[in-house]
Motif scaffolding. Structure first.
Motif, PDB file in Angstrom:
ATOM      1  N   GLU A  93     -17.567   3.842  64.789  1.00  0.00           N
ATOM      2  CA  GLU A  93     -18.679   4.170  64.847  1.00  0.00           C
ATOM      3  C   GLU A  93     -19.186   5.266  63.688  1.00  0.00           C
ATOM      4  O   GLU A  93     -18.444   5.991  63.323  1.00  0.00           O
ATOM      5  CB  GLU A  93     -18.912   5.068  66.008  1.00  0.00           C
ATOM      6  CG  GLU A  93     -20.479   5.701  66.264  1.00  0.00           C
ATOM      7  CD  GLU A  93     -20.708   6.219  67.539  1.00  0.00           C
ATOM      8  OE1 GLU A  93     -20.853   5.613  68.638  1.00  0.00           O
ATOM      9  OE2 GLU A  93     -20.443   7.483  67.570  1.00  0.00           O
ATOM     10  N   THR A  94     -20.146   5.076  63.172  1.00  0.00           N
ATOM     11  CA  THR A  94     -21.047   5.939  61.987  1.00  0.00           C
ATOM     12  C   THR A  94     -22.156   6.474  62.247  1.00  0.00           C
ATOM     13  O   THR A  94     -22.724   6.079  63.266  1.00  0.00           O
ATOM     14  CB  THR A  94     -21.192   4.765  60.693  1.00  0.00           C
ATOM     15  OG1 THR A  94     -22.167   3.749  60.972  1.00  0.00           O
ATOM     16  CG2 THR A  94     -19.720   4.160  60.091  1.00  0.00           C
ATOM     17  N   ARG A  95     -22.644   7.662  61.508  1.00  0.00           N
ATOM     18  CA  ARG A  95     -23.888   8.259  61.740  1.00  0.00           C
ATOM     19  C   ARG A  95     -24.391   8.370  60.483  1.00  0.00           C
ATOM     20  O   ARG A  95     -23.838   8.330  59.459  1.00  0.00           O
ATOM     21  CB  ARG A  95     -23.371   9.629  62.222  1.00  0.00           C
ATOM     22  CG  ARG A  95     -22.998   9.514  63.664  1.00  0.00           C
ATOM     23  CD  ARG A  95     -22.769  10.844  64.427  1.00  0.00           C
ATOM     24  NE  ARG A  95     -24.025  11.234  64.725  1.00  0.00           N
ATOM     25  CZ  ARG A  95     -24.140  12.459  65.409  1.00  0.00           C
ATOM     26  NH1 ARG A  95     -22.918  13.287  65.795  1.00  0.00           N
ATOM     27  NH2 ARG A  95     -25.347  12.840  65.766  1.00  0.00           N
ATOM     28  N   VAL A  96     -25.660   8.437  60.614  1.00  0.00           N
ATOM     29  CA  VAL A  96     -26.518   8.793  59.523  1.00  0.00           C
ATOM     30  C   VAL A  96     -26.814  10.059  59.546  1.00  0.00           C
ATOM     31  O   VAL A  96     -26.918  10.814  60.363  1.00  0.00           O
ATOM     32  CB  VAL A  96     -28.023   8.026  59.653  1.00  0.00           C
ATOM     33  CG1 VAL A  96     -28.920   8.322  58.487  1.00  0.00           C
ATOM     34  CG2 VAL A  96     -27.852   6.523  59.869  1.00  0.00           C
ATOM     35  N   ALA A  97     -26.603  10.835  58.203  1.00  0.00           N
ATOM     36  CA  ALA A  97     -26.784  12.174  57.938  1.00  0.00           C
ATOM     37  C   ALA A  97     -27.300  12.515  56.637  1.00  0.00           C
ATOM     38  O   ALA A  97     -27.440  11.458  55.704  1.00  0.00           O
ATOM     39  CB  ALA A  97     -25.293  12.741  57.841  1.00  0.00           C
ATOM     40  N   LEU A 101     -26.247   9.722  54.224  1.00  0.00           N
ATOM     41  CA  LEU A 101     -24.981   9.008  54.375  1.00  0.00           C
ATOM     42  C   LEU A 101     -25.188   8.007  55.568  1.00  0.00           C
ATOM     43  O   LEU A 101     -25.692   8.416  56.171  1.00  0.00           O
ATOM     44  CB  LEU A 101     -23.784  10.123  54.376  1.00  0.00           C
ATOM     45  CG  LEU A 101     -23.699  11.240  53.403  1.00  0.00           C
ATOM     46  CD1 LEU A 101     -22.731  12.347  53.933  1.00  0.00           C
ATOM     47  CD2 LEU A 101     -22.653  10.411  52.241  1.00  0.00           C
ATOM     48  N   ASP A 102     -24.131   7.241  55.419  1.00  0.00           N
ATOM     49  CA  ASP A 102     -23.724   6.664  57.007  1.00  0.00           C
ATOM     50  C   ASP A 102     -22.253   6.306  56.829  1.00  0.00           C
ATOM     51  O   ASP A 102     -21.735   5.682  56.301  1.00  0.00           O
ATOM     52  CB  ASP A 102     -24.621   5.117  56.734  1.00  0.00           C
ATOM     53  CG  ASP A 102     -24.490   4.323  57.872  1.00  0.00           C
ATOM     54  OD1 ASP A 102     -23.844   4.846  59.067  1.00  0.00           O
ATOM     55  OD2 ASP A 102     -25.144   3.412  58.199  1.00  0.00           O
ATOM     56  N   ALA A 103     -21.647   7.126  57.653  1.00  0.00           N
ATOM     57  CA  ALA A 103     -20.235   7.226  57.742  1.00  0.00           C
ATOM     58  C   ALA A 103     -19.947   7.953  58.927  1.00  0.00           C
ATOM     59  O   ALA A 103     -20.479   8.407  59.781  1.00  0.00           O
ATOM     60  CB  ALA A 103     -19.908   8.476  56.530  1.00  0.00           C
ATOM     61  N   VAL A 117     -28.815   8.650  65.148  1.00  0.00           N
ATOM     62  CA  VAL A 117     -28.655   7.269  64.750  1.00  0.00           C
ATOM     63  C   VAL A 117     -27.221   6.872  64.627  1.00  0.00           C
ATOM     64  O   VAL A 117     -26.564   7.248  63.592  1.00  0.00           O
ATOM     65  CB  VAL A 117     -29.504   6.826  63.511  1.00  0.00           C
ATOM     66  CG1 VAL A 117     -29.341   5.401  63.227  1.00  0.00           C
ATOM     67  CG2 VAL A 117     -31.070   7.141  63.696  1.00  0.00           C
ATOM     68  N   THR A 118     -26.889   6.003  65.164  1.00  0.00           N
ATOM     69  CA  THR A 118     -25.197   5.553  65.127  1.00  0.00           C
ATOM     70  C   THR A 118     -25.406   3.913  64.828  1.00  0.00           C
ATOM     71  O   THR A 118     -26.023   3.038  65.008  1.00  0.00           O
ATOM     72  CB  THR A 118     -24.381   5.800  66.259  1.00  0.00           C
ATOM     73  OG1 THR A 118     -25.085   4.910  67.330  1.00  0.00           O
ATOM     74  CG2 THR A 118     -24.433   7.224  66.586  1.00  0.00           C
ATOM     75  N   GLY A 119     -24.107   3.599  64.118  1.00  0.00           N
ATOM     76  CA  GLY A 119     -23.739   2.056  63.984  1.00  0.00           C
ATOM     77  C   GLY A 119     -22.357   1.677  63.958  1.00  0.00           C
ATOM     78  O   GLY A 119     -21.676   3.010  64.389  1.00  0.00           O
TER      79      GLY A 119
END
Length: 85
Positions: free
Chosen positions: A2-6, A52-54, A81-83
């Motif tokens: 899982e990644t998060r936008v930051a 970031l998306d990490a 927001v996650t991915g």
């Protein structure tokens, strides 16, 4: 994973830390969506913002490394927001 936008914002007050900061940003370059740097010559500082998306632990590790640099302040805001990577 899982990644998060930051977003991560940095204020660089010590010019001698710029090279190390750029090295850290390069090391995490695969996670950086975009970067904006503003030299504020009137105050002799630089202001840098990155998106970031990490994974959250990667964001935290990166912020810790940057925050340990002399003359560099860093703050991070995480979105909901996650991915998945």
């Amino acid at each position: 994973m899982e990644t998060r936008v930051a977003v991560m914002s940095m204020i660089v007050e010590a010019g001698e830390s710029v090279e190390k900061l750029n090295g850290i940003l390069h090391q995490y370059g695969d996670y950086i969506i975009g970067r904006m740097g503003l030299p504020y010559r009137a105050r002799n500082i630089s202001i840098i913002s990155i998106a970031l998306d990490a994974p959250q632990d990667t964001i935290s590790t990166m912020a810790g490394k940057i925050g340990n640099l002399p003359g560099v302040s860093v703050k991070t805001a995480l979105s909901g927001v996650t991915g998945h990577d």
